[in-house]
Scaffold this active site. Structure first.
Site, short mmCIF file in Angstrom:
data_model
loop_
_atom_site.label_atom_id
_atom_site.label_comp_id
_atom_site.label_asym_id
_atom_site.label_seq_id
_atom_site.Cartn_x
_atom_site.Cartn_y
_atom_site.Cartn_z
N ASP A 506 45.39 39.99 43.33
CA ASP A 506 44.83 38.70 42.90
C ASP A 506 45.87 37.58 43.07
OD1 ASP A 506 43.02 36.90 41.84
OD2 ASP A 506 42.60 38.11 40.05
N ASP A 576 34.13 34.63 41.82
CA ASP A 576 33.99 35.05 40.43
C ASP A 576 32.57 34.83 39.93
OD1 ASP A 576 36.47 36.06 40.00
OD2 ASP A 576 37.31 34.24 39.11
C1 GLA Z 1 40.56 36.33 38.76
C2 GLA Z 1 39.67 37.29 39.53
C3 GLA Z 1 38.80 38.04 38.58
C4 GLA Z 1 39.66 38.78 37.58
C5 GLA Z 1 40.59 37.82 36.86
C6 GLA Z 1 41.59 38.55 36.00
O1 GLA Z 1 39.83 35.30 38.21
O2 GLA Z 1 38.91 36.62 40.47
O3 GLA Z 1 37.97 38.94 39.26
O4 GLA Z 1 40.41 39.78 38.23
O5 GLA Z 1 41.32 37.02 37.78
O6 GLA Z 1 42.44 37.69 35.36
#
Ligand code: GLA
Length: 756
Positions: A506, A576
């Protein structure tokens, strides 16, 4: 037709000589290079004067000599005959790699600052060579060499033309790389500049491609958005001046994607011309079309010149990232399918390139930070019963991280949460028959972390200036090898401590106060690019050392959905926003350039956590099926009726996944203009099988069904519909369509078609 043809031409022209006041004959010796793919032709010419001119890019045109398109006899100003007005020649001629400061006032691709502080540069043709296949691109740094992400090809799959240009004053040499693919309408370009002079120079801009097109009657298509709204399609006619999308955020970004297309005004999914451009890069970029004074178009793409500078010492080289160019004379749909084929065969690597990916369950939306070993095992138990194949433990397992304000950089297990350690958890999950995956955010550092307390200088920052936090975190200075080495050894220790088969990498904030406490002042503007090279270095090491690992890139959702990332990970978290209806636009927009096989797509709980919408469980599955597929919910708590649907949903996914991963995608409706409905299909390469999906956003008075025209079938073959059992020719299904009768908001249908 050879893939790359080189012709030495001797041309005779007659031209009005303004100085002499009479018509005069003149000759021009030139080398014409013609690159041919199955459906496109790209031609360029090196003139006697050394100028490298663009001749043609477009629909395949087999002709002995396209050099008439240079208009040398017509153009009143050629360097040969009329040096009196060289500036006009420079400002109106079609160039291959335009430079700054010598009279071409359109966007330039290349600009330097020499040791005397001046910037003008000339590039003249010196030589060329042709190789089978496609050379690897790499960047040598002080302490390592980084392989740049780029498409690859075997010797019989492509040919590469490398034209060497020289800069007489500074001794620079620029190698322009052109690869033509033999089976796809793809030309890729890159540039390697080497300082063969004695003095250092600063490169201030080095774009990867520039094309001068004879016309400006095009629409400009880009993919733009925001967090949870990535890659929405925008389309507008070109107009005079510059129109661009870019990123100056340190990543390719949610806001714009390093993609643009120029399409004829009449282009739709099936007809019209489309030129697609995509930069294989994950950092600051620019993608721009400029309509010039004579209604021509210059399209450029490359590293964003804003705050970019690279000091090139004598003997050193700089490699610009690769730009991919796709041409289609059969609409935007064909352009997309060419990108999909290219990326699935010639960019994505590793054993998962061609393999089904495990159906995963991710605990992020299920628990956020509030989980422990027992909770994860309870999810895994229920998941195993339903046929799910992998548990992914998301953010919050390390340091003392219980919310998003700490511990990034401390990649050791929080044993208060994971009692018995990671090994124990993974063993238990494996015993249930599930693989195990884990989340990292390797480029980040929390102010509240042991790593930051020990190495505050490792964060990107400018001495004396307050550091901006975003999500209460800073970005690590990945231009420093010791920083990357530290993070890599922490990741390695975790990987060695348990049977981990997947990583979600990430990246949750963008770069501010761009400064490195290690780089010397004259190299500070290299930080943006060195950061990206550092990310590439680490991802390269990770997948080389762990060839069986499945890597999924992610950036606050889909802020790094770019071809650079696809070189390292066969899949990327798309957004997301997991709401099925929001995903229609996100996945449709993403598919303009990127294959469904790469799109992370999960079924999540309702009401959806981002938009608060409730949709049928089946529709959530039907939309997530057009991607890597998984679940992002607390399977122990969702309604029993939904849970009961999971085994059949997985079965459906597995049935159609080979088509989604390997077939051709056809977009059948336009959710961006008709906000009420979307439809698409995937057709096997041999056209014997297809899967069709339609989703209705809002129900409407049920006075009659919608008629949807299918696409991509063989018109002469007959197909059975799994919905009605009826048999129709491909011609009927494509020309007349099928009746789709959906009732109710957010309803959807999946229909299989099989050739009889
Ligand atoms: C980002 C990712 C999510 C999740 C969060 C965790 O927003 O896109 O899928 O993994 O971080 O903090």
């Amino acid at each position: 037709m050879e893939t790359i043809r080189v012709q030495k031409l001797h041309k005779e022209y007659v031209k009005w000589n303004w100085q002499a006041g009479r018509n005069e004959p003149f000759t021009e010796d030139m080398t014409l290079f013609t690159l041919t793919t199955p459906g496109s032709t790209y031609a360029l010419a090196a003139l006697e004067s050394g100028y490298l001119c663009h001749v043609y890019y477009g629909k395949r045109t087999d002709d002995e000599d396209l050099s008439y398109l240079l208009h040398l006899g017509e153009n009143p100003y050629t360097p040969k005959v009329n040096s009196r007005d060289m500036g006009t020649f420079m400002d109106t001629t079609s160039f291959e790699y335009p430079v700054y400061g010598t009279g071409d006032y359109r966007e330039s691709a290349f600009m330097i600052r020499d040791s005397k502080g001046t910037a003008a540069v000339t590039l003249r043709y010196k030589s060329h060579r042709i190789t089978d296949g496609k050379p690897v691109l790499s960047q040598e740094l002080e302490d390592c060499t980084v392989r740049l992400p780029a498409t690859f090809a075997d010797k019989d799959e492509a040919k590469t033309l490398i034209i060497t240009m020289e800069e007489p004053r500074t001794g620079l040499e620029a190698e322009l790389y052109y690869t033509a693919f033999t089976g796809l309408d793809v030309i890729t370009r890159s540039v390697v500049v080497t300082n063969k002079g004695t003095e250092p120079v600063d490169i201030e801009r080095i774009l990867s491609t520039s094309i001068d097109i004879e016309c400006s009657e095009y629409d400009f298509i880009t993919l733009n958005g925001s967090w949870a709204r990535e890659r929405f399609i925008e389309r507008a006619p070109l107009h005079h001046g510059k129109q661009l999308v870019d990123s100056a955020r340190g990543e390719s970004s949610h806001q714009s994607n390093p993609f643009m297309a120029l399409v004829s005004h009449n282009a739709d999914e099936r007809i019209g011309e489309a030129f697609g451009f995509n930069l294989v890069y994950s950092g600051n970029f620019i993608a721009q079309a400029e309509v010039t004074q004579h209604k021509r178009t210059r399209a450029v793409m490359g590293i964003n010149p804003l705050d970019f500078r690279w000091k090139l010492e004598s003997g050193k080289s700089f490699t610009a990232p690769e730009a991919v160019m796709v041409y289609s004379s059969e609409g935007i749909g064909k352009m997309s399918r060419t990108f999909h084929d290219l990326y699935r065969q010639h960019l994505i690597r590793g054993e998962y390139r061609d393999k089904a990916r495990p159906v995963l369950i991710n605990n992020w939306e299920a628990t956020y930070f509030d989980f422990d070993t027992d909770k994860l095992i309870s999810i895994a138990k229920e998941a195993a019963k339903s046929g799910i194949e992998m548990l992914v433990m998301d953010d919050g397992w390390f340091g003392h991280r219980n919310t998003d304000n700490s511990s990034l950089g401390d990649w050791y297990v929080n044993e208060n949460k994971l009692k018995g350690g990671l090994g124990h958890l993974v063993d238990e999950v494996n015993k249930l028959g599930l693989k195990f995956g884990i989340w990292f955010e390797p480029e980040m550092i929390s102010p509240d972390s042991d790593l930051y307390r020990a190495h505050p200088d490792w964060a990107i920052q400018i001495e004396g200036q307050p550091m901006s936090q975003s999500r209460e975190q800073y970005v690590l200075d990945y231009s420093r090898k010791e920083v990357r080495d530290n993070i890599y050894s922490q990741i390695t220790a975790i990987l060695e401590s348990a049977n981990i088969e997947y990583i979600k990498w990430d990246m949750n904030r963008q770069i501010t106060e761009p400064g490195s406490l290690k780089l010397p002042p004259e190299r500070q503007q290299e930080l943006w690019h060195r950061f990206v090279l550092g990310v590439y270095d680490l991802q390269n090491r990770l997948i080389t050392d762990h060839p069986h690992l499945l890597l999924e890139n992610c950036s606050g959702g889909g802020a790094r959905f770019d071809p650079g990332m696809l070189f390292f990970s066969p899949q990327i978290w798309t957004s997301d926003d997991t709401d099925a209806i929001e995903r229609l636009k996100i996945q449709h927009g993403t598919s303009v350039c990127y294959p469904a096989s790469a799109m992370g797509a999960h079924v999540s709980d309702c009401p959806n956590h981002v938009v608060g919408r409730s949709t049928p469980f089946a529709t959530r599955g039907n939309v997530a099926m057009v991607g890597t597929f998984g679940y992002e919910l607390d399977i122990t708590r969702i309604p029993e009726a939904d849970r009961a649907e999971i085994p059949a949903q997985i079965e459906q996914f597995k049935k159609y996944n080979p088509l989604v991963r390997k077939g051709d995608q056809y977009r059948l409706a336009d959710i961006f203009s008709d906000n009420t409905f979307d439809a698409w299909m995937f057709v096997s390469k041999d056209k014997s099988q297809a899967v069709f999906t339609a989703v209705q956003v809002l129900g409407r008075p049920n006075y009659h069904s919608r008629l949807i025209k299918l696409d991509g079938l063989d018109p002469g073959r007959k197909y059975t519909s799994s919905l009605t059992g009826e048999i129709h020719t491909g011609a009927a299904l494509m020309n007349c369509g099928i009746a789709v009768d959906l009732s109710g908001d957010f309803s959807s249908v999946v229909i299989e078609f099989n050739a009889v």
